[in-house]
Structures are given as structure tokens and as C-alpha cells.
Design a protein around this motif. Structure first.
Motif, PDB file in Angstrom:
ATOM      1  N   UNK A   1      -7.467  -5.726  -0.657  1.00 56.17           N
ATOM      2  CA  UNK A   1      -7.143  -4.668  -1.620  1.00 56.17           C
ATOM      3  C   UNK A   1      -7.935  -3.406  -1.314  1.00 56.17           C
ATOM      4  N   UNK A   2      -7.431  -2.285  -1.839  1.00 57.60           N
ATOM      5  CA  UNK A   2      -8.133  -1.010  -1.795  1.00 57.60           C
ATOM      6  C   UNK A   2      -8.390  -0.555  -3.232  1.00 57.60           C
ATOM      7  N   UNK A   3      -9.485   0.147  -3.445  1.00 61.42           N
ATOM      8  CA  UNK A   3      -9.800   0.639  -4.790  1.00 61.42           C
ATOM      9  C   UNK A   3      -8.732   1.626  -5.247  1.00 61.42           C
ATOM     10  N   UNK A   4      -8.293   1.562  -6.507  1.00 61.37           N
ATOM     11  CA  UNK A   4      -7.288   2.513  -7.011  1.00 61.37           C
ATOM     12  C   UNK A   4      -7.690   3.964  -6.795  1.00 61.37           C
ATOM     13  N   UNK A   5      -8.978   4.281  -6.953  1.00 62.30           N
ATOM     14  CA  UNK A   5      -9.424   5.664  -6.755  1.00 62.30           C
ATOM     15  C   UNK A   5      -9.218   6.121  -5.321  1.00 62.30           C
ATOM     16  N   UNK A   6      -9.347   5.195  -4.383  1.00 59.67           N
ATOM     17  CA  UNK A   6      -9.138   5.529  -2.970  1.00 59.67           C
ATOM     18  C   UNK A   6      -7.672   5.868  -2.725  1.00 59.67           C
ATOM     19  N   UNK A   7      -6.777   5.099  -3.325  1.00 53.78           N
ATOM     20  CA  UNK A   7      -5.349   5.386  -3.186  1.00 53.78           C
ATOM     21  C   UNK A   7      -5.000   6.722  -3.843  1.00 53.78           C
ATOM     22  N   UNK A   8      -5.620   7.013  -4.975  1.00 53.41           N
ATOM     23  CA  UNK A   8      -5.386   8.307  -5.636  1.00 53.41           C
ATOM     24  C   UNK A   8      -5.819   9.454  -4.727  1.00 53.41           C
TER      25      UNK A   8
ATOM     26  N   UNK B   1       0.836  -1.201   0.000  1.00 52.59           N
ATOM     27  CA  UNK B   1       0.000   0.000   0.000  1.00 52.59           C
ATOM     28  C   UNK B   1       0.872   1.253   0.000  1.00 52.59           C
ATOM     29  N   UNK B   2       1.925   1.237   0.823  1.00 55.92           N
ATOM     30  CA  UNK B   2       2.840   2.377   0.851  1.00 55.92           C
ATOM     31  C   UNK B   2       3.505   2.601  -0.488  1.00 55.92           C
ATOM     32  N   UNK B   3       3.929   1.527  -1.137  1.00 53.87           N
ATOM     33  CA  UNK B   3       4.565   1.651  -2.452  1.00 53.87           C
ATOM     34  C   UNK B   3       3.576   2.205  -3.491  1.00 53.87           C
ATOM     35  N   UNK B   4       2.311   1.747  -3.401  1.00 54.12           N
ATOM     36  CA  UNK B   4       1.298   2.223  -4.342  1.00 54.12           C
ATOM     37  C   UNK B   4       1.024   3.717  -4.148  1.00 54.12           C
ATOM     38  N   UNK B   5       0.991   4.158  -2.899  1.00 53.45           N
ATOM     39  CA  UNK B   5       0.784   5.579  -2.625  1.00 53.45           C
ATOM     40  C   UNK B   5       1.967   6.411  -3.122  1.00 53.45           C
ATOM     41  N   UNK B   6       3.179   5.908  -2.907  1.00 53.01           N
ATOM     42  CA  UNK B   6       4.366   6.618  -3.359  1.00 53.01           C
ATOM     43  C   UNK B   6       4.360   6.758  -4.884  1.00 53.01           C
TER      44      UNK B   6
ATOM     45  N   UNK C   1       1.783   6.903  -6.811  1.00 53.38           N
ATOM     46  CA  UNK C   1       0.776   7.898  -7.191  1.00 53.38           C
ATOM     47  C   UNK C   1       1.272   9.313  -6.932  1.00 53.38           C
ATOM     48  N   UNK C   2       2.003   9.519  -5.850  1.00 46.84           N
ATOM     49  CA  UNK C   2       2.549  10.850  -5.577  1.00 46.84           C
ATOM     50  C   UNK C   2       3.594  11.238  -6.608  1.00 46.84           C
TER      51      UNK C   2
ATOM     52  N   UNK D   1      -9.805   8.151   6.402  1.00 47.23           N
ATOM     53  CA  UNK D   1     -10.155   8.990   5.252  1.00 47.23           C
ATOM     54  C   UNK D   1     -10.951   8.190   4.229  1.00 47.23           C
ATOM     55  N   UNK D   2     -10.586   6.926   4.018  1.00 44.19           N
ATOM     56  CA  UNK D   2     -11.229   6.106   2.990  1.00 44.19           C
ATOM     57  C   UNK D   2     -12.661   5.748   3.353  1.00 44.19           C
ATOM     58  N   UNK D   3     -12.955   5.540   4.643  1.00 37.56           N
ATOM     59  CA  UNK D   3     -14.309   5.228   5.077  1.00 37.56           C
ATOM     60  C   UNK D   3     -14.541   3.740   5.299  1.00 37.56           C
ATOM     61  N   UNK D   4     -15.689   3.409   5.929  1.00 35.98           N
ATOM     62  CA  UNK D   4     -15.974   2.022   6.336  1.00 35.98           C
ATOM     63  C   UNK D   4     -16.028   1.034   5.180  1.00 35.98           C
ATOM     64  N   UNK D   5     -16.576   1.458   4.020  1.00 37.94           N
ATOM     65  CA  UNK D   5     -16.702   0.496   2.923  1.00 37.94           C
ATOM     66  C   UNK D   5     -15.333   0.019   2.450  1.00 37.94           C
ATOM     67  N   UNK D   6     -14.387   0.956   2.274  1.00 37.33           N
ATOM     68  CA  UNK D   6     -13.049   0.549   1.835  1.00 37.33           C
ATOM     69  C   UNK D   6     -12.332  -0.232   2.940  1.00 37.33           C
ATOM     70  N   UNK D   7     -12.646   0.085   4.181  1.00 31.25           N
ATOM     71  CA  UNK D   7     -12.112  -0.707   5.293  1.00 31.25           C
ATOM     72  C   UNK D   7     -12.576  -2.153   5.153  1.00 31.25           C
ATOM     73  N   UNK D   8     -13.886  -2.321   4.895  1.00 31.93           N
ATOM     74  CA  UNK D   8     -14.451  -3.666   4.724  1.00 31.93           C
ATOM     75  C   UNK D   8     -13.826  -4.356   3.516  1.00 31.93           C
ATOM     76  N   UNK D   9     -13.627  -3.597   2.464  1.00 27.77           N
ATOM     77  CA  UNK D   9     -13.015  -4.160   1.246  1.00 27.77           C
ATOM     78  C   UNK D   9     -11.604  -4.676   1.533  1.00 27.77           C
ATOM     79  N   UNK D  10     -10.817  -3.872   2.256  1.00 27.91           N
ATOM     80  CA  UNK D  10      -9.462  -4.304   2.577  1.00 27.91           C
ATOM     81  C   UNK D  10      -9.479  -5.526   3.485  1.00 27.91           C
ATOM     82  N   UNK D  11     -10.405  -5.521   4.443  1.00 32.84           N
ATOM     83  CA  UNK D  11     -10.484  -6.634   5.390  1.00 32.84           C
ATOM     84  C   UNK D  11     -10.864  -7.933   4.708  1.00 32.84           C
TER      85      UNK D  11
END
Length: 337
Positions: free
Chosen positions: A254-261, A146-151, A153-154, A240-250
Motif C-alpha cells: 500500500x501507499x499512504x493516502x497523502x502520498x497519492x494526493x 494505484x492508477x484508479x486511486x490517483x484518477x 483523487x484527480x 516523487x514519493x521517496x524511499x520510505x513510501x517505496x519501502x512501504x509499498x514493497x
């Protein structure tokens, strides 16, 4: 019953019939504490009807005909001219109806309370509990990804991370010296430093190029370490991402690409919270580094960073240079000068 008081001495005549086939009989009707008493003309009680179980066969009509609730065969007819008694009976019937429990209303109130309790759990308790569980079960390898994906995107905004070979070697030495081996330098980061899930701390090139000594860059790195100690960076992302993305990761890992963006943009736009001063000073002391250069870099007057200057753990003590001059020059040129 408050409504009863004014009617306790009220009497009227009426016609009472014990059954459908029975003969109607003239009677005297009086109101008691909780009953309607029906007596013969000699004032001998024939029967007592409960006010709480009194029904009217012809609502709104005169003469008024009443019967025990559930037994329409026994009736009492009050003539139209017995207006006061009819009004009294109707008043008492309404008072009883208002006081009677309403199972339907109570059932709806109970259901509403249950739904409200469930909604409160979903809104206030469940997101935090789910986030806590996610933070416990997500493995380090996923945090790194996740950290690498965020980096990555930055880097679309800041430009690619600086990778001059000699500078990269010097950056590794700085990370080893501070106990923070995962460092990255970005050419156009919008803040001096930030930390990501998986342990990565990203620096803007300016914290290397604009100062004469590496202690300033070290201060920014240690500030991120202090912030990271107070809040898991993955926790910040999930909030920041919210409960739905939390549930998705759990559930999917994975997290949605738009959430990482969105979160990468959020990190670069949002000023960081201040690092805890006592924690930061403890980190400077552990690293055997002066906090004064970092404090002066943040505020050249020292007014807003006076605590870091006055409580410098290395004040009056001889310290070894963080990096030798050659290594520091190579680090300053990691982005190609």
C-alpha cells in the motif's frame, strides 16, 4: 629523522642508575641515529636506550629524569645546566611521537570511512535498487488499483470522469483502434493528457471538443504511450514519493493516502517531458495515422513541430478515417456537450 641531524655530535654528562636500589653513576650521554647512548667516563658504552621508547618521569621539571618506557627503575638524570641536551632529547621525543602510528585515530578514521561508505550506499544505491525491486514485484492488479486511486483523487479537482453512455462506447472504440483500451476523459484536466500506473490514459475534454478530427486526440494518446514506454509510471510515482513510501509499498502493498494526493497534484501541475519523436512517429505509422493534424494542433505555425510534419508516415498516402463521423460526434459529446 630530520630533527636528529643537528644533534648527532651533542654530548652531556648525567647520572645513571641501573635499578631503584642501585648506586647513581656519572656518565656521558650522546645521541645516536635512533638511540641515546650512555657511556662511562672512559667512553665505554654501558647501555643504549631507544629514542622511540624513551619516557620522562618529571615532564617540565629540571633536572630532567628519563627512563626506558615501561621500566621506571632504570633512570638517567640530566642536570639543569645541560639545557641543550635536554632540549634536544625533548625535540626528538616529540618528533618520534608525531611519527608514531595512532591506533585510536586510525580506528576512528576507519569507522568514519565505514560509516561514509554505508551512508553512500543508503543514499545513492539503495533507493534505486529498492525501486527496481519494487517495480519487478508489484503485480498488475496493484498497479491498476494505484492508477484508479490517483484518477479518483484527480476527479476531486477536475470533476468526475465523463460517462455519457454513447460517448463512452465511442471512447472504447477509439481505445481499441489505438491499442489503448483504458481511456478516461476528465472535464477539467490541467493538461491535454497524462498516463497513470495500470495503463490508464486520461484526456482533457478539450482535446475532443476543440478539434474537428479525432487524429489530434489520437496524437495526445500516442504521446502518452511513447512516454510510458520510456519510463514506468509507477517508477515516476516512487521517485516523487521517496524511499520510505517505496519501502512501504514493497512490504505492505500500500501507499499512504497523502502520498497519492500529493502525486495526483504533482501530475496535474508538472508539464510532461517531450515524447521521443522517433518513437512517436513509429506509433503513428503502426496505427496508420497522420501525425500532421496533431503537430498543427500543438503549434499552428508548425515551427516547433516541423519534424512531425515533414516525417509524417502517412504523407501522400490514403488512410482510413480513425472514427466514422457519427462515432466521432458521440465521442465529442461524452461530457454532455
Amino acid at each position: 629523522m630530520t630533527a636528529l641531524t643537528k644533534y648527532t655530535r651533542l654530548e652531556a654528562t648525567g647520572l645513571w642508575r641501573p635499578t631503584t636500589e642501585g648506586q647513581r653513576k656519572e656518565v656521558i650521554v650522546s645521541i645516536g641515529k635512533a638511540t641515546l647512548t650512555i657511556s662511562d667516563l672512559n667512553e665505554q658504552a654501558i647501555t643504549h636506550w631507544s629514542l622511540a621508547a624513551l619516557a620522562r618521569a618529571n615532564p617540565g621539571e629540571r633536572p630532567a629524569i628519563y627512563h626506558p618506557d615501561g621500566d621506571p627503575s632504570e633512570t638517567l638524570e640530566l642536570p639543569a645546566d645541560e639545557t641543550e641536551m635536554i632540549d634536544a632529547v625533548e625535540t626528538l621525543r616529540r618528533a618520534v611521537a608525531r611519527a608514531r602510528p595512532r591506533p585510536g585515530r586510525l580506528r576512528w578514521l576507519g569507522m568514519a570511512a565505514s560509516f561514509a561508505a554505508v551512508a553512500a550506499v543508503l543514499v545513492f544505491w539503495l533507493p534505486g535498487a529498492m525501486r527496481d525491486n519494487t517495480l519487478r514485484v508489484v503485480p498488475q492488479v496493484k498497479r491498476v488499483a494505484i492508477g484508479d486511486a490517483l484518477l479518483a483523487r484527480m476527479e476531486r479537482v477536475t470533476g468526475p470522469a465523463c460517462t455519457d453512455p454513447l460517448g463512452t462506447s465511442a471512447l472504447r472504440r477509439l481505445g481499441t483502434r489505438l491499442g489503448t483500451p483504458k481511456l478516461a476523459v476528465l472535464p477539467g484536466l490541467s493538461r491535454p493528457a497524462l498516463h497513470l500506473p495500470g495503463g490508464v490514459i486520461a484526456l482533457d475534454r478539450a482535446v475532443l471538443e476543440d478539434y474537428e478530427e479525432p487524429d489530434v486526440a489520437a496524437g495526445y494518446i500516442l504521446s502518452e504511450v511513447a512516454r510510458r514506454a520510456n519510463q514506468d509510471p509507477l517508477d515516476s510515482l516512487l521517485q516523487v514519493a521517496g524511499p520510505w513510501e517505496n519501502f512501504r509499498l514493497l512490504t505492505t502493498g500500500d501507499l499512504a493516502p497523502a502520498v497519492l494526493d500529493d502525486y495526483a497534484e504533482h501530475l496535474m501541475k508538472t508539464p510532461p517531458p517531450p515524447a521521443d519523436t522517433s518513437q512517436l512517429l513509429a506509433l503513428f505509422e503502426t496505427a496508420q495515422l497522420r501525425s500532421t493534424p496533431f503537430a498543427r494542433a500543438r503549434d499552428i505555425t508548425g515551427e516547433t513541430t516541423l519534424d512531425l510534419i515533414e516525417a509524417d508516415p502517412m504523407l501522400g498516402r490514403q488512410t482510413e478515417p480513425l472514427l466514422d463521423d457519427g462515432t466521432w460526434l458521440r465521442l465529442q459529446n461524452i461530457c454532455g456537450g
